[in-house]
Design a protein around this motif. Structure first.
Motif, PDB file in Angstrom:
ATOM      1  N   LEU A   1       0.803  -1.217   0.000  1.00 34.17           N
ATOM      2  CA  LEU A   1       0.000   0.000   0.000  1.00 34.17           C
ATOM      3  C   LEU A   1       0.841   1.275   0.000  1.00 34.17           C
ATOM      4  O   LEU A   1       0.487   2.258  -0.640  1.00 34.17           O
ATOM      5  CB  LEU A   1      -0.905  -0.036   1.240  1.00 34.17           C
ATOM      6  CG  LEU A   1      -2.013   0.963   1.397  1.00 34.17           C
ATOM      7  CD1 LEU A   1      -3.053   0.794   0.306  1.00 34.17           C
ATOM      8  CD2 LEU A   1      -2.667   0.806   2.762  1.00 34.17           C
ATOM      9  N   GLU A   2       1.974   1.239   0.685  1.00 34.31           N
ATOM     10  CA  GLU A   2       2.799   2.438   0.800  1.00 34.31           C
ATOM     11  C   GLU A   2       3.775   2.642  -0.359  1.00 34.31           C
ATOM     12  O   GLU A   2       4.449   3.672  -0.447  1.00 34.31           O
ATOM     13  CB  GLU A   2       3.565   2.442   2.129  1.00 34.31           C
ATOM     14  CG  GLU A   2       4.555   1.315   2.290  1.00 34.31           C
ATOM     15  CD  GLU A   2       3.957   0.031   2.836  1.00 34.31           C
ATOM     16  OE1 GLU A   2       4.713  -0.936   2.975  1.00 34.31           O
ATOM     17  OE2 GLU A   2       2.742  -0.043   3.104  1.00 34.31           O
ATOM     18  N   ALA A   3       3.844   1.701  -1.299  1.00 36.53           N
ATOM     19  CA  ALA A   3       4.706   1.863  -2.477  1.00 36.53           C
ATOM     20  C   ALA A   3       4.227   3.071  -3.280  1.00 36.53           C
ATOM     21  O   ALA A   3       3.077   3.494  -3.181  1.00 36.53           O
ATOM     22  CB  ALA A   3       4.677   0.609  -3.329  1.00 36.53           C
ATOM     23  N   THR A   4       5.112   3.602  -4.097  1.00 34.73           N
ATOM     24  CA  THR A   4       4.776   4.807  -4.864  1.00 34.73           C
ATOM     25  C   THR A   4       4.232   4.480  -6.251  1.00 34.73           C
ATOM     26  O   THR A   4       4.432   3.380  -6.772  1.00 34.73           O
ATOM     27  CB  THR A   4       6.008   5.711  -5.041  1.00 34.73           C
ATOM     28  OG1 THR A   4       6.975   5.014  -5.847  1.00 34.73           O
ATOM     29  CG2 THR A   4       6.600   6.114  -3.699  1.00 34.73           C
ATOM     30  N   LEU A   5       3.581   5.461  -6.835  1.00 40.80           N
ATOM     31  CA  LEU A   5       3.093   5.332  -8.200  1.00 40.80           C
ATOM     32  C   LEU A   5       4.239   5.073  -9.156  1.00 40.80           C
ATOM     33  O   LEU A   5       4.102   4.312 -10.120  1.00 40.80           O
ATOM     34  CB  LEU A   5       2.350   6.596  -8.624  1.00 40.80           C
ATOM     35  CG  LEU A   5       1.068   6.903  -7.883  1.00 40.80           C
ATOM     36  CD1 LEU A   5       0.485   8.215  -8.370  1.00 40.80           C
ATOM     37  CD2 LEU A   5       0.075   5.780  -8.045  1.00 40.80           C
ATOM     38  N   TYR A   6       5.367   5.691  -8.890  1.00 41.61           N
ATOM     39  CA  TYR A   6       6.551   5.486  -9.725  1.00 41.61           C
ATOM     40  C   TYR A   6       6.929   4.003  -9.761  1.00 41.61           C
ATOM     41  O   TYR A   6       7.188   3.442 -10.831  1.00 41.61           O
ATOM     42  CB  TYR A   6       7.708   6.332  -9.177  1.00 41.61           C
ATOM     43  CG  TYR A   6       9.020   6.089  -9.873  1.00 41.61           C
ATOM     44  CD1 TYR A   6       9.261   6.618 -11.139  1.00 41.61           C
ATOM     45  CD2 TYR A   6      10.016   5.335  -9.278  1.00 41.61           C
ATOM     46  CE1 TYR A   6      10.461   6.388 -11.787  1.00 41.61           C
ATOM     47  CE2 TYR A   6      11.217   5.108  -9.911  1.00 41.61           C
ATOM     48  CZ  TYR A   6      11.441   5.632 -11.166  1.00 41.61           C
ATOM     49  OH  TYR A   6      12.629   5.401 -11.811  1.00 41.61           O
ATOM     50  N   GLU A   7       6.929   3.347  -8.611  1.00 43.33           N
ATOM     51  CA  GLU A   7       7.264   1.924  -8.551  1.00 43.33           C
ATOM     52  C   GLU A   7       6.265   1.096  -9.360  1.00 43.33           C
ATOM     53  O   GLU A   7       6.656   0.190 -10.108  1.00 43.33           O
ATOM     54  CB  GLU A   7       7.283   1.439  -7.108  1.00 43.33           C
ATOM     55  CG  GLU A   7       8.402   2.049  -6.267  1.00 43.33           C
ATOM     56  CD  GLU A   7       8.257   1.693  -4.802  1.00 43.33           C
ATOM     57  OE1 GLU A   7       8.763   0.610  -4.420  1.00 43.33           O
ATOM     58  OE2 GLU A   7       7.631   2.481  -4.067  1.00 43.33           O
ATOM     59  N   ALA A   8       4.994   1.396  -9.219  1.00 40.20           N
ATOM     60  CA  ALA A   8       3.965   0.660  -9.949  1.00 40.20           C
ATOM     61  C   ALA A   8       4.095   0.892 -11.454  1.00 40.20           C
ATOM     62  O   ALA A   8       3.998  -0.064 -12.240  1.00 40.20           O
ATOM     63  CB  ALA A   8       2.576   1.071  -9.470  1.00 40.20           C
ATOM     64  N   ALA A   9       4.324   2.116 -11.860  1.00 38.95           N
ATOM     65  CA  ALA A   9       4.444   2.441 -13.277  1.00 38.95           C
ATOM     66  C   ALA A   9       5.644   1.725 -13.901  1.00 38.95           C
ATOM     67  O   ALA A   9       5.563   1.229 -15.033  1.00 38.95           O
ATOM     68  CB  ALA A   9       4.558   3.949 -13.467  1.00 38.95           C
ATOM     69  N   ARG A  10       6.736   1.645 -13.184  1.00 37.00           N
ATOM     70  CA  ARG A  10       7.922   0.936 -13.705  1.00 37.00           C
ATOM     71  C   ARG A  10       7.634  -0.547 -13.879  1.00 37.00           C
ATOM     72  O   ARG A  10       8.034  -1.139 -14.876  1.00 37.00           O
ATOM     73  CB  ARG A  10       9.115   1.137 -12.778  1.00 37.00           C
ATOM     74  CG  ARG A  10       9.541   2.586 -12.779  1.00 37.00           C
ATOM     75  CD  ARG A  10      10.941   2.876 -12.875  1.00 37.00           C
ATOM     76  NE  ARG A  10      11.778   1.835 -13.399  1.00 37.00           N
ATOM     77  CZ  ARG A  10      13.072   1.963 -13.481  1.00 37.00           C
ATOM     78  NH1 ARG A  10      13.634   3.063 -13.079  1.00 37.00           N
ATOM     79  NH2 ARG A  10      13.811   1.001 -13.974  1.00 37.00           N
ATOM     80  N   ILE A  11       6.950  -1.151 -12.922  1.00 37.10           N
ATOM     81  CA  ILE A  11       6.602  -2.571 -13.046  1.00 37.10           C
ATOM     82  C   ILE A  11       5.686  -2.777 -14.252  1.00 37.10           C
ATOM     83  O   ILE A  11       5.884  -3.699 -15.045  1.00 37.10           O
ATOM     84  CB  ILE A  11       5.947  -3.090 -11.752  1.00 37.10           C
ATOM     85  CG1 ILE A  11       7.011  -3.254 -10.672  1.00 37.10           C
ATOM     86  CG2 ILE A  11       5.211  -4.406 -11.998  1.00 37.10           C
ATOM     87  CD1 ILE A  11       6.465  -3.603  -9.304  1.00 37.10           C
ATOM     88  N   MET A  12       4.691  -1.896 -14.401  1.00 35.76           N
ATOM     89  CA  MET A  12       3.778  -2.017 -15.533  1.00 35.76           C
ATOM     90  C   MET A  12       4.544  -1.922 -16.848  1.00 35.76           C
ATOM     91  O   MET A  12       4.310  -2.717 -17.770  1.00 35.76           O
ATOM     92  CB  MET A  12       2.695  -0.943 -15.460  1.00 35.76           C
ATOM     93  CG  MET A  12       1.692  -1.157 -14.368  1.00 35.76           C
ATOM     94  SD  MET A  12       0.465   0.177 -14.383  1.00 35.76           S
ATOM     95  CE  MET A  12      -0.195   0.029 -12.730  1.00 35.76           C
TER      96      MET A  12
END
Length: 133
Positions: free
Chosen positions: A10-21
């Motif tokens: 939950l506390e991960a950033t949008l940047y981290e999610a976008a990179r994984i995507m």
């Protein structure tokens, strides 16, 4: 179903999610709290709820923009149940969770088209195509 879906806390950033995507060629990341599903964030969520609101992707947590408490399926649910939920809720992805609410997979509309196996269709062709990176 796509097994072993990508998930971030939950506390991960949008940047981290976008990179994984980007790196995995996917359009969503499951959001967890103590290993249990608590949300879902899609590429569209990032654009509509973050970029369009001028949020800093490196500082904004997934918890701030994800869809909380998403509709889910169990591992034994069939494709008819998945399709019914997608139609009823107007969604394109449904996380699959075990009896402890831990993510074990995700079903997308593309998965259902491929599973249908009734022959060629434009949606089937699109669903089977490799990611467009």
């Amino acid at each position: 179903m796509t097994a072993d879906p990508r998930a971030l806390p939950l506390e991960a950033t949008l940047y981290e999610a976008a990179r994984i995507m980007r790196d995995q060629g996917i359009g969503d990341v499951l959001v967890t709290l103590s290993g249990k599903l608590c949300g879902l964030v899609t590429d569209r969520d990032i654009v509509i709820r973050a970029v369009a609101e001028s949020r800093d992707a490196g500082l904004t947590s997934l918890g701030e923009v994800c869809t909380a408490e998403p509709v889910t399926l169990g591992p034994d649910d069939d494709t008819d149940t998945a399709l019914r939920l997608m139609r009823q809720e107007a969604i394109r992805r449904v996380p699959v969770v075990d009896d402890q609410n831990r993510p074990v997979g995700i079903v997308s509309i593309g998965d259902l088209v491929i599973a249908d196996g009734t022959g060629a269709s434009p949606l089937r062709d699109i669903s089977e195509a490799p990611p467009n990176l």
